[in-house]
Each structure stands twice: as C-alpha cells, then as structure tokens.
Design an enzyme around this catalytic site. Structure first.
Site, PDB file in Angstrom:
ATOM      1  N   ASN A   7       0.873  -1.171   0.000  1.00 53.45           N
ATOM      2  CA  ASN A   7       0.000   0.000   0.000  1.00 53.45           C
ATOM      3  C   ASN A   7       0.911   1.222   0.000  1.00 53.45           C
ATOM      4  O   ASN A   7       1.562   1.518   1.007  1.00 53.45           O
ATOM      5  CB  ASN A   7      -0.922   0.005   1.224  1.00 53.45           C
ATOM      6  CG  ASN A   7      -1.835   1.226   1.261  1.00 53.45           C
ATOM      7  OD1 ASN A   7      -1.456   2.319   0.880  1.00 53.45           O
ATOM      8  ND2 ASN A   7      -3.057   1.028   1.745  1.00 53.45           N
ATOM      9  N   GLU A  35      -3.947   1.708  -2.956  1.00 54.75           N
ATOM     10  CA  GLU A  35      -4.052   3.136  -2.674  1.00 54.75           C
ATOM     11  C   GLU A  35      -3.115   3.941  -3.579  1.00 54.75           C
ATOM     12  O   GLU A  35      -2.339   4.785  -3.121  1.00 54.75           O
ATOM     13  CB  GLU A  35      -3.801   3.427  -1.192  1.00 54.75           C
ATOM     14  CG  GLU A  35      -4.562   4.641  -0.702  1.00 54.75           C
ATOM     15  CD  GLU A  35      -4.536   4.840   0.805  1.00 54.75           C
ATOM     16  OE1 GLU A  35      -5.073   5.855   1.255  1.00 54.75           O
ATOM     17  OE2 GLU A  35      -3.990   3.972   1.529  1.00 54.75           O
ATOM     18  N   TYR A 105      -7.745  -3.745  -2.072  1.00 59.74           N
ATOM     19  CA  TYR A 105      -7.666  -2.662  -1.091  1.00 59.74           C
ATOM     20  C   TYR A 105      -9.032  -2.569  -0.423  1.00 59.74           C
ATOM     21  O   TYR A 105      -9.965  -1.976  -0.950  1.00 59.74           O
ATOM     22  CB  TYR A 105      -7.276  -1.350  -1.771  1.00 59.74           C
ATOM     23  CG  TYR A 105      -7.247  -0.156  -0.843  1.00 59.74           C
ATOM     24  CD1 TYR A 105      -6.760  -0.274   0.464  1.00 59.74           C
ATOM     25  CD2 TYR A 105      -7.689   1.090  -1.268  1.00 59.74           C
ATOM     26  CE1 TYR A 105      -6.731   0.827   1.317  1.00 59.74           C
ATOM     27  CE2 TYR A 105      -7.660   2.193  -0.425  1.00 59.74           C
ATOM     28  CZ  TYR A 105      -7.192   2.049   0.872  1.00 59.74           C
ATOM     29  OH  TYR A 105      -7.166   3.129   1.721  1.00 59.74           O
ATOM     30  N   ASP A 155      -4.054  -4.654   1.286  1.00 69.35           N
ATOM     31  CA  ASP A 155      -4.409  -4.017   2.553  1.00 69.35           C
ATOM     32  C   ASP A 155      -5.835  -4.436   2.880  1.00 69.35           C
ATOM     33  O   ASP A 155      -6.791  -3.928   2.288  1.00 69.35           O
ATOM     34  CB  ASP A 155      -4.288  -2.500   2.405  1.00 69.35           C
ATOM     35  CG  ASP A 155      -4.704  -1.740   3.648  1.00 69.35           C
ATOM     36  OD1 ASP A 155      -5.112  -2.385   4.631  1.00 69.35           O
ATOM     37  OD2 ASP A 155      -4.632  -0.497   3.627  1.00 69.35           O
ATOM     38  N   ASN A 157      -7.198  -3.992   5.806  1.00 68.43           N
ATOM     39  CA  ASN A 157      -7.713  -3.044   6.790  1.00 68.43           C
ATOM     40  C   ASN A 157      -8.300  -3.715   8.027  1.00 68.43           C
ATOM     41  O   ASN A 157      -9.322  -3.279   8.566  1.00 68.43           O
ATOM     42  CB  ASN A 157      -8.739  -2.107   6.142  1.00 68.43           C
ATOM     43  CG  ASN A 157      -8.143  -0.741   5.825  1.00 68.43           C
ATOM     44  OD1 ASN A 157      -7.417  -0.174   6.647  1.00 68.43           O
ATOM     45  ND2 ASN A 157      -8.431  -0.234   4.634  1.00 68.43           N
ATOM     46  N   HIS A 253       2.663   2.351   5.136  1.00 70.40           N
ATOM     47  CA  HIS A 253       2.707   0.896   5.092  1.00 70.40           C
ATOM     48  C   HIS A 253       4.081   0.461   4.586  1.00 70.40           C
ATOM     49  O   HIS A 253       4.774   1.219   3.893  1.00 70.40           O
ATOM     50  CB  HIS A 253       1.672   0.327   4.114  1.00 70.40           C
ATOM     51  CG  HIS A 253       0.253   0.570   4.487  1.00 70.40           C
ATOM     52  ND1 HIS A 253      -0.605  -0.435   4.877  1.00 70.40           N
ATOM     53  CD2 HIS A 253      -0.489   1.716   4.502  1.00 70.40           C
ATOM     54  CE1 HIS A 253      -1.805   0.066   5.117  1.00 70.40           C
ATOM     55  NE2 HIS A 253      -1.762   1.373   4.896  1.00 70.40           N
TER      56      HIS A 253
END
EC number: 3.1.11.2
Length: 262
Positions: A7, A35, A105, A155, A157, A253
């Site tokens: 990321n 991202e 993502y 990612d 999250n 990251h």
C-alpha cells in the site's frame, strides 16, 4: 515465484522517494499496489519487462489498485461484479496458468465505524468473488476457466488477532479491530484460505505492516499488521517464505512478500 504487495498511499508521492529502485530490488514476478490515488495517464513509470494493470476509482485522487507482472495474464478483472461496490478501483484480479492472483484494497470502516455496513457488504462480496474464482466461476465480462487456487494480497484493513497490533486493548472496537471486521476475516480464512505469514511465523510479535504518522508510531514500532498474503489452503504446502519488509520506507505501510514453489 516471488510476489510482493505494498500500500503506497499515493504512488505519485512514492515515485519521488525511490519507488523504481525499490521495485527493481525486489525483482518480483508479480508486484501489487494499493491506494495508488491516481487516474489513468497521471504517472509514467519505467518498469521494464513488466505488464501493468490498473483499477481506478471514479473519485479522483482516491483508492486505486495496480498489478505489475513479468508474465502476461490469461485475463484480468477489475471489479467484483457488484455495481455499488465497484466504483472505487479496489481490486485487480489476474488469471495465470497456476492460480488467480487477486490484489485488494479493502474499504476502511472509518471513525466510529461510520462505514461498517459498506465494509461488511464488501467483505461478503469479496469472499464470494474469491471462492467463485477458485471454482472457475468468473463474473460477467470475464472468460470461463477451470477451477484453480487463489493467491490474494493487499491491505485488508483489519488486524486479525491481538498479536497483530501493538495496543489491542485500547483499540478494541475501533476501525480495523472491531469484532465485526475481525469476524469477517475469520470467515474468509474458514472458507479455505491460509494467512501465509502466520503459517510460517505463528508466534512472532512486533510484526507490523502499517504505522500511524502520529506519535512517532513507526519509530516506536507501535503498528498494526493489516497487509496480508492469503492462499487457497491447497497451496499452503508450497509457501516457502512470507515476509514483512519494515525496512522499506516511502509510505505509512511497508511491503509484504510471499515466495511460492509453483
């Protein structure tokens, strides 16, 4: 085969911080980004011997994913096939002869879990998407294929367990460590996928891939492990290395990598 995920939290910014050199040093067969925060034509990269595939958000300067591959995929998908979830450029899926490679993502649930309903819908749709690819069921617009395993990265999250973040007690219930998000990640693994880092490093503490820009978090290693490589369980025995490259800077990251014997 070496696979890398990162990321970059804005590719144009990272490009000014030595991205080309970092990319070359990894010498990955497939390199996935999340991202990217750009639209088509907003960056020119010199990455010889790699094909590139991009998914862009409708909103400018937001989200976005990309995959760079030494081999040309058999086909590439840029959406889950769910209209209300496919406007933010959050997935690139490449079919190779050995497996599907899925770069994701995952949406952030945001402060006070303001976007948790959207996040839950995404997690369910993404899990179904990966299971369908594994069974050879390709969304509309793609080409039918034989069943094959899935390698997914990006990612996600979410920090899955307490070992995956520095301060679990104070973050319980917050975005990225809510019961809802952790539960959906468990559902994904239980559907037949393996967390490759924990496969090889089951008890390693202090292994994080994201640090806040505040409070000297990275210097103090007060981080979260929210970037993953997951593989279909049938590929678990072929995982030879899974690493977190905390020494690589340029984003909040760091990259994570996977080596597969395929």
């Amino acid at each position: 085969m070496r696979l890398v995920s990162w990321n970059v939290n804005g590719l144009r910014a990272v490009a000014k911080k030595g991205f080309d050199q970092i990319f070359a040093e990894f010498d990955a067969d497939v390199f996935a980004l999340q991202e990217t925060k750009l639209q088509e034509g907003q960056i020119q990269l010199e990455l010889p011997d790699h094909c590139d595939y991009w998914s862009y958000a409708e909103r400018k300067g937001y989200s976005g994913t990309a995959v760079f591959s030494k081999r040309e995929p058999l086909q590439v998908l840029h959406a889950l096939g769910v209209d209300e979830l496919d406007t933010e450029g959050r997935v690139v899926a490449c079919e190779f002869p050995e497996f599907w490679f899925v770069d994701v993502y995952t949406p952030n649930a945001q402060d006070k879990l303001a976007r948790i309903d959207h996040r839950m819908a995404w997690d369910d749709a993404f899990r179904a998407f990966c299971l369908n690819l594994q069974e050879g069921r390709v969304p509309q617009g793609g080409q039918a294929t034989l069943p094959k395993p899935v390698v997914m990265c990006g990612d996600f999250n979410v920090a899955h367990h307490e070992i995956d973040l520095k301060n679990p007690s104070s973050n319980r219930g917050n975005a990225g460590f809510s019961d809802e998000e952790r539960g959906k990640f468990t559902e994904l693994l239980d559907a037949g996928f393996t967390d490759t880092f924990r496969l090889l490093h089951p008890d390693e503490v202090g292994a994080y891939s994201w640090w806040s820009y505040r409070f000297n978090a990275r210097k103090n290693n007060a981080g979260w492990r929210i970037d993953y490589f997951l593989v279909s369980d049938q590929l678990a025995s072929q995982v030879s290395a899974a690493r977190i490259h905390a020494d690589v800077f340029g984003s909040d990251h760091c990259p994570v990598s996977l080596e597969l014997n395929v």
